[in-house]
Design an enzyme around this catalytic site. Structure first.
Site, PDB file in Angstrom:
ATOM      1  N   CYS A  70       0.884  -1.133   0.012  1.00 56.25           N
ATOM      2  CA  CYS A  70      -0.168   0.080  -0.125  1.00 56.25           C
ATOM      3  C   CYS A  70       0.967   1.039  -0.141  1.00 56.25           C
ATOM      4  O   CYS A  70       1.703   1.393   0.695  1.00 56.25           O
ATOM      5  CB  CYS A  70      -1.059   0.160   1.248  1.00 56.25           C
ATOM      6  SG  CYS A  70      -1.932   1.617   1.413  1.00 56.25           S
ATOM      7  N   CYS A  73       0.555   3.643   3.328  1.00 59.12           N
ATOM      8  CA  CYS A  73       1.108   3.408   4.732  1.00 59.12           C
ATOM      9  C   CYS A  73       2.196   4.088   5.004  1.00 59.12           C
ATOM     10  O   CYS A  73       3.005   4.518   3.904  1.00 59.12           O
ATOM     11  CB  CYS A  73       1.167   1.614   4.979  1.00 59.12           C
ATOM     12  SG  CYS A  73      -0.339   0.947   5.039  1.00 59.12           S
ATOM     13  N   HIS A 116      -3.900   0.972   8.013  1.00 61.41           N
ATOM     14  CA  HIS A 116      -4.494   0.338   6.833  1.00 61.41           C
ATOM     15  C   HIS A 116      -5.711  -0.215   7.063  1.00 61.41           C
ATOM     16  O   HIS A 116      -6.539  -0.044   5.948  1.00 61.41           O
ATOM     17  CB  HIS A 116      -3.356  -0.682   6.352  1.00 61.41           C
ATOM     18  CG  HIS A 116      -3.761  -1.042   5.049  1.00 61.41           C
ATOM     19  ND1 HIS A 116      -3.459  -0.373   3.931  1.00 61.41           N
ATOM     20  CD2 HIS A 116      -4.461  -2.077   4.571  1.00 61.41           C
ATOM     21  CE1 HIS A 116      -3.862  -1.091   2.706  1.00 61.41           C
ATOM     22  NE2 HIS A 116      -4.638  -2.132   3.239  1.00 61.41           N
ATOM     23  N   ASN A 156     -14.142   8.974  -1.079  1.00 62.99           N
ATOM     24  CA  ASN A 156     -14.683   7.801  -1.542  1.00 62.99           C
ATOM     25  C   ASN A 156     -14.523   6.471  -0.644  1.00 62.99           C
ATOM     26  O   ASN A 156     -13.290   6.222  -0.337  1.00 62.99           O
ATOM     27  CB  ASN A 156     -14.220   7.507  -2.918  1.00 62.99           C
ATOM     28  CG  ASN A 156     -14.433   8.865  -3.901  1.00 62.99           C
ATOM     29  OD1 ASN A 156     -15.709   9.328  -3.676  1.00 62.99           O
ATOM     30  ND2 ASN A 156     -13.624   9.011  -4.802  1.00 62.99           N
ATOM     31  N   HIS A 167      -6.527   1.727   1.901  1.00 60.31           N
ATOM     32  CA  HIS A 167      -6.368   2.523   2.855  1.00 60.31           C
ATOM     33  C   HIS A 167      -7.193   3.727   3.172  1.00 60.31           C
ATOM     34  O   HIS A 167      -7.495   4.414   2.252  1.00 60.31           O
ATOM     35  CB  HIS A 167      -4.868   3.162   2.774  1.00 60.31           C
ATOM     36  CG  HIS A 167      -4.117   3.398   4.050  1.00 60.31           C
ATOM     37  ND1 HIS A 167      -3.055   2.902   4.619  1.00 60.31           N
ATOM     38  CD2 HIS A 167      -4.258   4.806   4.672  1.00 60.31           C
ATOM     39  CE1 HIS A 167      -2.732   3.629   5.677  1.00 60.31           C
ATOM     40  NE2 HIS A 167      -3.597   4.679   5.790  1.00 60.31           N
ATOM     41  N   HIS A 169      -8.692   7.109   3.389  1.00 59.96           N
ATOM     42  CA  HIS A 169      -8.097   8.365   2.789  1.00 59.96           C
ATOM     43  C   HIS A 169      -9.221   9.028   1.995  1.00 59.96           C
ATOM     44  O   HIS A 169     -10.171   8.266   1.509  1.00 59.96           O
ATOM     45  CB  HIS A 169      -6.917   8.139   1.711  1.00 59.96           C
ATOM     46  CG  HIS A 169      -7.337   7.437   0.485  1.00 59.96           C
ATOM     47  ND1 HIS A 169      -7.716   6.089   0.462  1.00 59.96           N
ATOM     48  CD2 HIS A 169      -7.493   8.085  -0.759  1.00 59.96           C
ATOM     49  CE1 HIS A 169      -7.967   5.977  -0.933  1.00 59.96           C
ATOM     50  NE2 HIS A 169      -7.864   7.111  -1.697  1.00 59.96           N
ATOM     51  N   GLN A 171      -9.617  12.979  -0.759  1.00 62.10           N
ATOM     52  CA  GLN A 171      -8.998  13.796  -1.583  1.00 62.10           C
ATOM     53  C   GLN A 171      -9.431  14.899  -1.683  1.00 62.10           C
ATOM     54  O   GLN A 171     -10.603  15.340  -1.085  1.00 62.10           O
ATOM     55  CB  GLN A 171      -9.277  13.218  -3.190  1.00 62.10           C
ATOM     56  CG  GLN A 171      -8.605  11.838  -3.259  1.00 62.10           C
ATOM     57  CD  GLN A 171      -8.794  11.238  -4.845  1.00 62.10           C
ATOM     58  OE1 GLN A 171      -8.276  11.790  -5.633  1.00 62.10           O
ATOM     59  NE2 GLN A 171      -9.772  10.283  -4.693  1.00 62.10           N
TER      60      GLN A 171
END
Length: 348
Positions: A70, A73, A116, A156, A167, A169, A171
């Site tokens: 990933c 991470c 994660h 999303n 992971h 997250h 935007q």
């Protein structure tokens, strides 16, 4: 909050947001990266006037890598990622595969936690507050960039949404234009003010609070409700009770209560379909006033959260009416969705 700004090996900006002033963020990016090359351009649909980002370079972005590969991470000996440090609280960095770039805007990635296997709903209130601080700080910075017209913070979550990195997250997009959805809101806002002399956002919130059937949570400073004409099977809008145009304008009481309200809504989303169901996929989207709107004070900051799952094992697809004509058909009455979101409060 401590903010540390640094650069990745290819020159992209990376920012650490830490709860502790003692955090050491001197680790360098040891990867041999080539400079970022993008093909992003903005084209305009002649019939609709919509802007379309064309970004063929995104075909090469990571696609469902294994957990031990990933890129979000923390870095570890022998395994270097987008985050050079061996741990972090919240990190923001320029996307290596942006939909918008250069004179056509900017795209950033926001990593909520180094864990994660976590989700936003797993964060503590203190961690969620730090994410809110990061969103606010980036909104301020991106709004100052030449040519940026609108800043959009979003998440999303889930493979059903199309997420390619597991992971936790989100935007941030800095658009060089005002988005079509916001343009429609502004037009409705102006028409309502012309017809009634009142603010449309205020009237929508007041109507929902008076009706009560679609209210999910009603806090001291925030209210969460399923909208009267919800497009999606389960959709919640979250408004501060004091109208403000953007994240920067939130006062301290609202900033303090937000993590409590938002985390509770997210946790209820994960319980909608029962304890055996996988985590609920969703999109969470902040709506802020355009940077250069004529009267930004009339716009109301709010967050829209929705899922494409309509029942266990079944998704809401955008078929002919939705995709072809932008006329949504919702199988779940908004009142029933709100009732379900209220009743799961006691489920665990």
């Amino acid at each position: 909050m401590k903010k540390t700004t640094t650069r990745l090996a290819d020159g992209r900006e990376l920012l650490y947001y830490d709860a502790s002033d003692a955090a050491d963020r001197t680790a360098a990016d040891a990867r041999p990266l080539d400079p970022v090359a993008t093909t992003a351009e903005i084209r305009t649909d002649a019939l609709l006037g919509d802007a379309v980002a064309v970004a063929s370079h995104r075909q090469g972005r990571p696609y469902h890598p294994a957990a031990d590969a990933c890129p979000l991470c923390p870095s570890a000996p022998g395994r270097y990622t987008e985050i050079p440090a061996d741990g972090y609280d919240v990190v923001v960095f320029e996307n290596r595969f942006p939909s918008l770039a250069g004179e056509h805007g900017r795209c950033e990635v926001v990593c909520f936690t180094p864990d994660h296997d976590a989700s936003f709903a797993d964060l503590t209130e203190e961690q969620a507050a730090l994410v809110l601080d990061a969103w606010t700080d980036r909104t301020a910075a991106l709004s100052q960039l030449p040519g940026v017209a609108q800043v959009f913070c979003f998440e999303n979550r889930g493979a059903e949404i199309g997420v390619t990195l597991g992971h936790p997250h989100g935007q941030i997009y800095a658009y060089p234009f005002v988005t079509p959805r916001t343009e429609r809101m502004l037009a409705s806002l102006a028409a309502h003010r012309e017809a009634t002399g009142r603010n449309l956002f205020d009237d929508v919130v007041a109507r929902e609070r008076t009706d009560g059937r679609r209210i999910v949570l009603d806090g001291a400073h925030w209210v969460a409700f399923v909208p009267y004409a919800a497009h999606w099977p389960y959709e919640v809008h979250l408004y501060p009770k004091r109208r403000v145009p953007d994240l920067l304008a939130l006062d301290e009481p609202a900033r303090t209560e937000f993590p409590q309200i938002y985390l509770e809504v997210l946790r209820r989303f994960d319980r909608i379909f029962g304890p055996e169901a996988p985590p609920t996929p969703y999109i969470s989207a902040w709506h802020q006033a355009p940077v250069h709107a004529a009267d930004r004070s009339q716009f109301a900051l709010h967050l829209e959260l929705f899922t494409v799952r309509r029942t266990p094992g079944k998704l809401k697809f955008l078929a002919g009416s939705e995709s072809g004509m932008n006329v949504f058909i919702n199988d779940v009455p908004p009142e029933a969705a709100a009732e379900r979101l209220r009743e799961v409060a006691s489920e665990s």
